[in-house]
Design an enzyme around this catalytic site. Sequence first.
Site, mmCIF file in Angstrom:
data_model
loop_
_atom_site.group_PDB
_atom_site.id
_atom_site.type_symbol
_atom_site.label_atom_id
_atom_site.label_comp_id
_atom_site.label_asym_id
_atom_site.label_seq_id
_atom_site.Cartn_x
_atom_site.Cartn_y
_atom_site.Cartn_z
ATOM 1 N N ARG A 177 18.571 25.033 43.689
ATOM 2 C CA ARG A 177 19.416 24.009 44.863
ATOM 3 C C ARG A 177 19.459 24.468 46.344
ATOM 4 N NH1 ARG A 177 24.783 26.687 45.479
ATOM 5 N NH2 ARG A 177 24.631 28.870 45.038
ATOM 6 N N ARG A 181 17.315 20.359 55.089
ATOM 7 C CA ARG A 181 17.575 19.020 55.435
ATOM 8 C C ARG A 181 16.525 18.774 56.844
ATOM 9 N NH1 ARG A 181 23.500 20.172 55.842
ATOM 10 N NH2 ARG A 181 24.115 20.093 53.467
ATOM 11 N N ARG A 291 27.497 39.097 55.621
ATOM 12 C CA ARG A 291 28.143 38.339 56.562
ATOM 13 C C ARG A 291 29.208 38.776 57.032
ATOM 14 N NH1 ARG A 291 29.405 33.305 51.978
ATOM 15 N NH2 ARG A 291 30.776 34.789 50.836
ATOM 16 N N GLU A 314 31.315 41.883 54.922
ATOM 17 C CA GLU A 314 30.874 41.823 53.375
ATOM 18 C C GLU A 314 29.840 42.587 53.122
ATOM 19 O OE1 GLU A 314 31.134 37.855 51.398
ATOM 20 O OE2 GLU A 314 33.028 37.453 52.573
ATOM 21 N N TYR A 362 29.901 31.052 37.118
ATOM 22 C CA TYR A 362 30.518 30.862 38.342
ATOM 23 C C TYR A 362 31.065 29.491 38.706
ATOM 24 C CZ TYR A 362 31.344 30.649 43.375
ATOM 25 O OH TYR A 362 31.785 30.824 44.600
ATOM 26 N N ASP A 364 33.370 26.933 40.997
ATOM 27 C CA ASP A 364 34.217 26.830 42.302
ATOM 28 C C ASP A 364 35.697 26.311 42.119
ATOM 29 O OD1 ASP A 364 32.468 27.372 44.327
ATOM 30 O OD2 ASP A 364 31.548 25.460 44.323
HETATM 31 P P1 FAD Z 1 40.650 33.905 38.752
HETATM 32 O O1 FAD Z 1 41.066 33.540 40.072
HETATM 33 O O2 FAD Z 1 40.178 35.047 38.874
HETATM 34 O O3 FAD Z 1 42.135 34.160 38.082
HETATM 35 C C1 FAD Z 1 42.292 34.997 36.828
HETATM 36 C C2 FAD Z 1 43.526 35.842 36.849
HETATM 37 O O4 FAD Z 1 43.673 36.478 35.690
HETATM 38 C C3 FAD Z 1 43.573 36.811 37.842
HETATM 39 O O5 FAD Z 1 44.738 36.608 38.756
HETATM 40 C C4 FAD Z 1 43.635 38.185 37.284
HETATM 41 O O6 FAD Z 1 44.332 39.145 37.759
HETATM 42 C C5 FAD Z 1 44.039 37.699 35.843
HETATM 43 N N1 FAD Z 1 43.956 38.512 34.730
HETATM 44 C C6 FAD Z 1 42.720 39.145 34.205
HETATM 45 N N2 FAD Z 1 43.023 39.897 33.144
HETATM 46 C C7 FAD Z 1 44.136 39.910 32.902
HETATM 47 C C8 FAD Z 1 44.941 40.766 32.078
HETATM 48 N N3 FAD Z 1 44.539 41.499 31.082
HETATM 49 N N4 FAD Z 1 46.262 40.302 31.934
HETATM 50 C C9 FAD Z 1 46.874 39.594 33.068
HETATM 51 N N5 FAD Z 1 46.335 38.839 33.881
HETATM 52 C C10 FAD Z 1 44.922 39.000 33.695
HETATM 53 N N6 FAD Z 1 35.642 28.706 45.069
HETATM 54 C C11 FAD Z 1 35.545 27.352 45.736
HETATM 55 O O7 FAD Z 1 35.831 26.299 45.608
HETATM 56 N N7 FAD Z 1 35.116 27.694 47.244
HETATM 57 C C12 FAD Z 1 34.788 28.922 47.672
HETATM 58 O O8 FAD Z 1 34.467 29.076 49.016
HETATM 59 C C13 FAD Z 1 34.933 30.175 46.783
HETATM 60 N N8 FAD Z 1 34.780 31.347 47.400
HETATM 61 C C14 FAD Z 1 34.892 32.400 46.516
HETATM 62 C C15 FAD Z 1 34.618 33.564 47.012
HETATM 63 C C16 FAD Z 1 34.825 34.567 46.009
HETATM 64 C C17 FAD Z 1 34.417 35.984 46.439
HETATM 65 C C18 FAD Z 1 35.059 34.479 44.715
HETATM 66 C C19 FAD Z 1 35.146 35.732 43.773
HETATM 67 C C20 FAD Z 1 35.327 33.357 44.262
HETATM 68 C C21 FAD Z 1 35.060 32.218 44.885
HETATM 69 N N9 FAD Z 1 35.265 30.742 44.654
HETATM 70 C C22 FAD Z 1 35.402 29.688 45.354
HETATM 71 C C23 FAD Z 1 35.755 30.785 43.324
HETATM 72 C C24 FAD Z 1 37.294 30.544 43.022
HETATM 73 O O9 FAD Z 1 38.032 31.730 43.345
HETATM 74 C C25 FAD Z 1 37.683 30.240 41.556
HETATM 75 O O10 FAD Z 1 37.046 28.950 41.119
HETATM 76 C C26 FAD Z 1 38.832 30.392 40.884
HETATM 77 O O11 FAD Z 1 39.413 31.767 41.386
HETATM 78 C C27 FAD Z 1 38.874 30.285 39.457
HETATM 79 O O12 FAD Z 1 39.823 30.410 39.059
HETATM 80 P P2 FAD Z 1 40.375 31.193 37.590
HETATM 81 O O13 FAD Z 1 41.668 30.905 37.338
HETATM 82 O O14 FAD Z 1 39.408 30.687 36.878
HETATM 83 O O15 FAD Z 1 40.181 32.570 37.982
HETATM 84 N N1 UDP Z 2 21.431 32.373 50.613
HETATM 85 C C1 UDP Z 2 20.542 32.986 51.393
HETATM 86 N N2 UDP Z 2 20.553 32.935 52.703
HETATM 87 C C2 UDP Z 2 21.685 32.425 53.419
HETATM 88 C C3 UDP Z 2 22.696 31.892 52.692
HETATM 89 C C4 UDP Z 2 22.348 31.940 51.075
HETATM 90 O O1 UDP Z 2 19.323 33.470 50.880
HETATM 91 O O2 UDP Z 2 21.663 32.545 54.578
HETATM 92 C C5 UDP Z 2 21.114 32.188 49.049
HETATM 93 C C6 UDP Z 2 21.538 33.719 48.440
HETATM 94 O O3 UDP Z 2 20.506 33.793 47.457
HETATM 95 C C7 UDP Z 2 22.956 33.246 47.958
HETATM 96 C C8 UDP Z 2 22.738 31.714 47.663
HETATM 97 O O4 UDP Z 2 21.743 31.271 48.566
HETATM 98 O O5 UDP Z 2 23.128 33.906 46.708
HETATM 99 C C9 UDP Z 2 23.791 31.066 47.513
HETATM 100 O O6 UDP Z 2 24.825 31.469 48.929
HETATM 101 P P1 UDP Z 2 26.154 30.846 49.425
HETATM 102 O O7 UDP Z 2 26.565 31.485 50.677
HETATM 103 O O8 UDP Z 2 26.120 29.421 49.388
HETATM 104 O O9 UDP Z 2 27.427 31.256 48.064
HETATM 105 P P2 UDP Z 2 28.309 32.334 48.004
HETATM 106 O O10 UDP Z 2 27.690 33.642 47.970
HETATM 107 O O11 UDP Z 2 29.372 32.076 49.152
HETATM 108 O O12 UDP Z 2 28.792 31.986 46.422
#
Ligand code: FAD
Ligand code: UDP
Length: 397
Positions: A177, A181, A291, A314, A362, A364
């Site tokens: 993906r 551009r 980053r 990070e 994964y 969002d």
């Molecule tokens: P979670 O948010 O992980 O919730 C699961 C919950 O279950 C947690 O609170 C945990 O404590 C609880 N749990 C687990 N096991 C137990 C247990 N045994 N007993 C009780 N509770 C428990 N999405 C975007 O759209 N944009 C972004 O920019 C983005 N950035 C992200 C960056 C990072 C570093 C991460 C990790 C995720 C990112 N996401 C992003 C994804 C986003 O966080 C997820 O879509 C969202 O959290 C999913 O929600 P969830 O409810 O599936 O899981």
């Molecule tokens: N990526 C990369 N260089 C960059 C940004 C992203 O190679 O400057 C690649 C890398 O493999 C990464 C993927 O694109 O795992 C997705 O990156 P993004 O930052 O969009 O996702 P996030 O890590 O925030 O989920």
Amino acid sequence: DFVTADLVIVGSGFFGLTIAEQAATELGLKVVVLDRRHHIGGNAYSEKEEQTGIEVHRYGAHLFHTSNERVWEYVNRFTSFTNYVHKVYGVHKGEVYSLPINLATINQFFRANLTPGQAKDLIQEQAGELAGTDPQNLNDKGIQLIGRPLYEAFIKHYTGKQWQTDPKDLPAGIISRLPVRYNYDNRYFNDKYEGLPTNGYTAWIEKMAEHPNIEVRLNTDFFDESHEYSKNKVVGNIPVVYTGPVDRYFDYAEGDLSWRTIDFEEEVLDVGDFQGTSVVNYNDEDVAYTRVIEPRHFHPEREYQTEKTIIMREFSRFAEKGDEPYYPINTSADRDRLLKYRDLAAGEKDVLFGGRLGTYKYLDMHMAIGSALTMFDNKIRPHFEAGADIESGGVDA
Ligand code: FAD
Ligand code: UDP
């Protein structure tokens, strides 16, 4: 205190809270939501950093974006959104470039003044090295997509740091993906709707859990037998939506699924503005972090009155037991294990598996919410309204 809840939800992230909100509002069910953490919201949780008052996303930067009309309508019931548009810059050999790779990146990198057509021709020529082949690993796929020079500058080392794996050993799918551009558009996301919750993630999340039929119990682990909604007491008696790690639910019977986690190195600095933008990637090998996030720039409209700023560097690494699982790694061994867990999950009576941890995908935020709305429509509502079977809930439900 709902001593007899109608529905138990494990996890107060977006998946769990969407189910809870719908079950309470649409069906009038009494819902208990358990979370082992001390706060609600899962990984989307945010709070004000004490010294600066700047909102910090505690588990990594969260940018909301979606093209899904239903999800957009749904989330707007709980919060409004700012007009924040995400942009990312990248540092390579001491110079700052615009990302994702676009015409500005290409012209700066080749010290040129190419038109879109000329840039396309150049990249095609450079990608020619592997033309006609069907690369199976990320390294070769990257070269085939954008040519070796840009690949080695912006993708190779960043990806190596992020996945702690040589790109030659990563599946090509990760960057199929990868956008390039041939214009000057440097918006990071292509979605129709984008923005940040005006009053922060936690205010949004709390609003979702506000219904009097919803009780959230924090610091409560589903597998801890000392409370009345533990796994052994509930499963088979009350329907459960489980959003924790699927391997943990089955006591790792089929082996551990592998995850990446991130260490955030946080620092409060005595300057008003550290980097002038919210995210700067470090694309070279010699910088250990991937980053730097500077949260003040997520909310320019707040005009934070502080001469300090906060930054997070990070560092990515494999998650050990006890670390927060963030990104599914999805090796072929993981995929084999996941299939076995899906079979086990399908046989678990009255338990539905959902969310990022429960499906090992994964997702969002908008995908987690969308998938929860679908589970509610297809499984939860039919069960409570018409007595439909809930047993068939595999991890993909
Ligand atoms: P979670 O948010 O992980 O919730 C699961 C919950 O279950 C947690 O609170 C945990 O404590 C609880 N749990 C687990 N096991 C137990 C247990 N045994 N007993 C009780 N509770 C428990 N999405 C975007 O759209 N944009 C972004 O920019 C983005 N950035 C992200 C960056 C990072 C570093 C991460 C990790 C995720 C990112 N996401 C992003 C994804 C986003 O966080 C997820 O879509 C969202 O959290 C999913 O929600 P969830 O409810 O599936 O899981
Ligand atoms: N990526 C990369 N260089 C960059 C940004 C992203 O190679 O400057 C690649 C890398 O493999 C990464 C993927 O694109 O795992 C997705 O990156 P993004 O930052 O969009 O996702 P996030 O890590 O925030 O989920």
